[in-house]
Design a protein around this motif. Structure first.
Motif, PDB file in Angstrom:
ATOM      1  N   GLY A  21       0.784  -1.210   0.050  1.00  0.00           N
ATOM      2  CA  GLY A  21       0.120   0.041   0.003  1.00  0.00           C
ATOM      3  C   GLY A  21       0.838   1.364   0.088  1.00  0.00           C
ATOM      4  N   GLN A  22       1.998   1.204   0.607  1.00  0.00           N
ATOM      5  CA  GLN A  22       2.788   2.470   0.623  1.00  0.00           C
ATOM      6  C   GLN A  22       3.276   2.834  -0.958  1.00  0.00           C
ATOM      7  N   ASP A 176      -2.242  -1.612   8.837  1.00  0.00           N
ATOM      8  CA  ASP A 176      -3.681  -1.247   8.350  1.00  0.00           C
ATOM      9  C   ASP A 176      -4.795  -2.115   9.426  1.00  0.00           C
ATOM     10  N   SER A 177      -5.239  -1.189  10.174  1.00  0.00           N
ATOM     11  CA  SER A 177      -6.008  -1.583  11.409  1.00  0.00           C
ATOM     12  C   SER A 177      -7.395  -2.008  11.007  1.00  0.00           C
ATOM     13  N   CYS A 178      -7.787  -1.688   9.727  1.00  0.00           N
ATOM     14  CA  CYS A 178      -9.057  -2.115   9.307  1.00  0.00           C
ATOM     15  C   CYS A 178      -8.999  -3.472   8.644  1.00  0.00           C
ATOM     16  N   PHE A 179      -7.746  -3.724   8.089  1.00  0.00           N
ATOM     17  CA  PHE A 179      -7.476  -5.065   7.437  1.00  0.00           C
ATOM     18  C   PHE A 179      -7.175  -5.809   8.519  1.00  0.00           C
ATOM     19  N   GLU A 393      -0.988   3.321  13.271  1.00  0.00           N
ATOM     20  CA  GLU A 393      -1.811   3.236  12.080  1.00  0.00           C
ATOM     21  C   GLU A 393      -1.119   3.661  10.945  1.00  0.00           C
ATOM     22  N   GLN A 394      -1.512   2.686   9.947  1.00  0.00           N
ATOM     23  CA  GLN A 394      -0.583   2.918   8.440  1.00  0.00           C
ATOM     24  C   GLN A 394      -0.403   4.303   7.940  1.00  0.00           C
ATOM     25  N   LYS A 395      -1.575   5.111   8.123  1.00  0.00           N
ATOM     26  CA  LYS A 395      -1.470   6.409   7.251  1.00  0.00           C
ATOM     27  C   LYS A 395      -0.679   7.432   8.063  1.00  0.00           C
ATOM     28  N   TRP A 398       2.795   6.607   6.552  1.00  0.00           N
ATOM     29  CA  TRP A 398       2.910   7.099   5.391  1.00  0.00           C
ATOM     30  C   TRP A 398       3.169   8.519   5.368  1.00  0.00           C
TER      31      TRP A 398
END
Length: 410
Positions: A21-22, A176-179, A393-395, A398
């Protein structure tokens, strides 16, 4: 026209899994090119991330002649592409990319240390690895340790005098805490997997995710598990089914039931005997013990985490282990060793337990406490996901990297 960034790793699996994703996110702001040896993972990166890829084979081990060929190929590729930034994330790709980038005149040469090999080595090999990392850093313009532990080791061993900055709270890609959420794995899917693996509702499942090699602490983990099983303790086991809840007597406090231990060890990952083989006794125990379930490499580890109760990750060395983040995001407390990364993600007694490296007895005691102390386990479990989401958290990771790219290229 977008400025060009080349991201390199020794093998394409690192680009595929570590930077998922990055690269697509960065490609919205730069022209991103991904470089590694070619295989199905590089093809996945190209299609999923929407970036251009280039195959340049790099060896993980030291092979002077082959390494020189890789260096030469990287040099000419960088000369042709003329990127603003070359950014590497694995040891051999880091050494070769930074040297080639220096020789090719790439303005910004970044390496992220995701883990250090030399602290666990001795003698001539350790001195050689330290020398190579010093060469890497000399050729780079910017060095980023993945976590504070890696930063401290780089300073302690005098690898570089350049500024060392950990981006965000650490980790190369965040989570990715949703995934990685238990809600993403349905109850029917969990039940089907349990039935397939022979796991019952009353089983307490310890899970390990990673390569099955000595450096990951598999010998100690299997030994600790074997001792718990062979001692045949009668314990206050807290994983209660509805039936056992209804069968409790009125004088119980409502949170424990004394039952015979029902215990499983789930190993998720490939056996890599050629690089760091397990002890013969360990291999035999994995083969013969019906309560040890080894399922090999799995592309999606979420279903296996969803049916487990605790991550056991007694590794000897890490940079910033993604599996500990993933397990926490899935609501699992973890037992980890006092090593870089693991001891930054896990707060002892808050979302997991930290034990000494290579200490089978301490690992066994921590596993027993997880199984038998309901209040302790429940507290750790309740904190597990919250602490990961709030910090990794991923965002957030990034955005921090994108901001760093912009700052150093101005």
């Amino acid at each position: 026209m977008k400025k060009k960034i080349i991201r390199t790793s020794t093998v394409a699996m690192s680009l595929d899994y570590l930077l998922k994703g990055q690269l697509a996110f960065l490609n919205n702001h730069y022209e991103v090119v991904a470089v590694s040896g070619v295989d199905e993972h590089l093809e996945t990166v190209a299609s999923r991330e929407g970036v251009r890829t280039e195959s340049i084979v790099m060896q993980r081990a030291i092979f002077p002649f082959k390494d020189f060929i890789s260096l030469w190929q990287l040099y000419w590729f960088f000369k042709k592409e003329k990127p603003l930034i070359v950014h590497s994330i694995t040891p051999k790709a880091g050494l070769l990319s930074m040297m080639a980038g220096y020789l090719a005149g790439v303005p910004i040469r970044i390496h992220t240390f995701t883990g250090l090999v030399f602290p666990t080595k001795t003698g001539l090999l350790q001195r050689l690895l330290i020398f190579l990392d010093r060469v890497l850093c000399r050729c780079a313009t910017h060095i980023y340790p993945e976590g504070q532990g890696v930063r401290e080791d780089l300073i302690h061993y005098a690898i570089t005098t350049k500024p060392l900055r950990v981006l965000a709270n650490g980790n190369v890609n965040g989570i990715d805490s949703c995934f990685f959420s238990k809600e993403q794995v349905s109850l029917p899917e969990q039940e089907t997997l349990k039935n397939t693996l022979g796991i019952s509702e009353t089983d307490f499942v310890f899970i390990f995710v990673g390569r099955l090699v000595g450096d990951k602490g598999i010998n100690e983990l299997v030994s600790a598990f074997k001792k718990i099983k062979s001692d045949n303790f009668k314990l206050g086991f807290h994983k209660l089914t509805d039936e056992s809840q209804n069968s409790k007597s009125e004088d119980e406090e409502g949170d424990k039931l004394s039952v015979s231990v029902s215990l499983k060890l789930l190993l998720v990952g490939p056996l890599e005997s050629e690089l760091d083989p397990l002890l013969p006794d360990t291999l035999e125990e994995i083969r013969a013990n019906t309560d040890i379930i080894s399922v090999g490499f799995q592309k999606d580890v979420r279903p296996y985490l969803a049916i487990s109760d605790c991550l056991a990750f007694p590794s000897y060395r890490e940079g910033f282990p993604n599996v500990v983040l993933q397990a926490g995001a899935m609501g699992l407390p973890s037992i980890v060793t006092a090593i870089n990364g693991s001891d930054e993600i896990i707060s002892d007694g808050e979302n997991g337990v930290i034990v000494p490296v290579k200490n089978t007895n301490a690992l066994q005691e921590a596993m027993l406490k997880m199984m038998c102390d309901l209040d302790f386990y429940s507290e750790l479990q309740s904190n597990a996901r919250r602490l990961i989401v709030s910090r990794y958290e991923q965002k957030v990771v990034w955005e921090a990297l994108l901001e760093e790219y912009k700052n150093i290229s101005e």
